[in-house]
Design an enzyme around this catalytic site. Sequence first.
Site, PDB file in Angstrom:
ATOM      1  CE  LYS A  42      42.973  46.429  34.274  1.00  0.00           C
ATOM      2  NZ  LYS A  42      43.579  45.582  35.274  1.00  0.00           N
ATOM      3  CG  HIS A  79      47.278  41.812  39.267  1.00  0.00           C
ATOM      4  ND1 HIS A  79      46.946  43.143  39.124  1.00  0.00           N
ATOM      5  CD2 HIS A  79      46.280  41.114  38.668  1.00  0.00           C
ATOM      6  CE1 HIS A  79      45.789  43.242  38.465  1.00  0.00           C
ATOM      7  NE2 HIS A  79      45.367  42.011  38.183  1.00  0.00           N
ATOM      8  CG  ASP A 100      42.892  39.010  37.448  1.00  0.00           C
ATOM      9  OD1 ASP A 100      43.861  39.768  37.653  1.00  0.00           O
ATOM     10  OD2 ASP A 100      41.718  39.287  37.792  1.00  0.00           O
ATOM     11  CG  HIS A 140      38.910  39.980  34.669  1.00  0.00           C
ATOM     12  ND1 HIS A 140      38.096  41.035  34.405  1.00  0.00           N
ATOM     13  CD2 HIS A 140      39.906  40.448  35.462  1.00  0.00           C
ATOM     14  CE1 HIS A 140      38.577  42.097  35.003  1.00  0.00           C
ATOM     15  NE2 HIS A 140      39.669  41.781  35.650  1.00  0.00           N
TER      16      HIS A 140
HETATM   17  O1  DOR Z   1      40.476  40.264  42.283  1.00  0.00           O
HETATM   18  C1  DOR Z   1      41.264  41.015  41.721  1.00  0.00           C
HETATM   19  N1  DOR Z   1      42.466  41.296  42.263  1.00  0.00           N
HETATM   20  N2  DOR Z   1      40.920  41.573  40.570  1.00  0.00           N
HETATM   21  C2  DOR Z   1      41.644  42.560  40.014  1.00  0.00           C
HETATM   22  O2  DOR Z   1      41.280  43.053  38.997  1.00  0.00           O
HETATM   23  C3  DOR Z   1      42.863  43.054  40.680  1.00  0.00           C
HETATM   24  C4  DOR Z   1      43.447  41.996  41.512  1.00  0.00           C
HETATM   25  C5  DOR Z   1      44.553  42.476  42.435  1.00  0.00           C
HETATM   26  O3  DOR Z   1      45.416  43.223  41.954  1.00  0.00           O
HETATM   27  O4  DOR Z   1      44.550  42.090  43.589  1.00  0.00           O
END
Ligand code: DOR
Length: 439
Positions: A142, A60, A299, A228
């Site tokens: 997704k 991300h 992730d 994950h």
């Molecule tokens: O902990 C997480 N943060 N899991 C996710 O799936 C999204 C991510 C985020 O975009 O902050």
Amino acid sequence: MKTMIKNATVILPEGRSDVSVVMENGKIVDIDAGVGLSVDETIDASGKYLLPGIIDDQVHFREPGLTHKEDIAHASRACAKGGITTFLEMPNTIPNAINQAGIDNKIAIAEKASLVNFGFYIGATPHNLEDLKNAVRTPGIKIFIGSSTGDLLVDNQDDLERIFAETTLPLTAHCEDEATVRANFERYKDSRDIADHSNVRDHKAAIVATKRAFDLATRHQHPFHVLHVSTGDEAEFLATNPSEYVTAEVCVHHLFFNVDDYPRLGSRIKMNPSIKNKADNERLWQALLNNEIAVVATDHAPHTKEEKFALYPDCPSGLPAVENSLALMLNEVNSDRCSLEQVVGWMCEAPARVWRIQNKGKIAVGYDADLCLIDMEREHDVLDSNQVTKCKWTPWHGERLKGKSIRTWVHGELVYSDVDENEFFHESYRGRLAEFGNG
Ligand code: DOR
């Protein structure tokens, strides 16, 4: 320009080999070239190991819209430092990437800012089936079957059935059952104890959603990747129900952290899915070693320190990892938990296979010269202060790791080097959109 990397131990698809690798015009053009070959540049990599560049299929990078947390310029430098030459980025930006314009906009941003190669998933909503059916220049779709950071969610069974039935791109999902999480949250809503995050997003939430997605994928015979995996239950379920349509991924934090780390690390390890128990760490490692889970990813999901250190439950979920994921795995190789060949399988070959990424993930003639040179002896400290991500913190702060990427090439260009403690980033180089064989 023709460059030869010689004297490295090279991790080839068939195993390690002491061969030279020659690259020209962004491609690997020769392996084990004859001594007479004339080249423009020779890199002596004696004592080092040459790997295909790492492919991280879940990050991300927050651009557009959330660039106070992270942006592609910072995150892609962090990738280069961590040996990652291609990243696949998630759609929960602002705006969400839920149509072709959103994907094209992200590609345009990355073409201007990214030091490494890239791809961007299209996000599913209950209302964008036509966009999902027609999307191009993307690795896949997704689905947030359970909600996480942002407002993307597809939880209704009819909507999910339609997506699995009518789209053709590979699918992937965040698997935590929304109803279970909401019911648990009601029970813990007055808690200010970070450890309750793992009671809200519990084992049941994970296995219920993973089984639901597995059922959809196998009934509709649709390629599907479980993101994950965080529990031993899911690993066990996937191991006992192998399917040609389903692959799975584990993230480094679910391998290395468990609930016993909350007192030490607090919200630094608040993630969705939550971190679980030591027994889950162990079953996830076993699943990797047994080839029941194919991919290791990060992730990578940064938030600012200020956001992150708010009191539970207001602190957001997500942690940064791209600059440390490979080094964490190399440290395990040095501890004899796994082999370098297995790390290449999980972090290079498998993501390329799952996402049908063309000419990447292997060291082979004709493949892109996306490469990473590592020093298995190099010890280094992971510190908040030496992170190059924008948020400048890491849950591995204070850890000393053995094994590190010391040079990274993207399409044959040296984008990062850390030789004799001198860090160099090729700031003006730009990576490219990866090609996906899903068109
Ligand atoms: O902990 C997480 N943060 N899991 C996710 O799936 C999204 C991510 C985020 O975009 O902050």
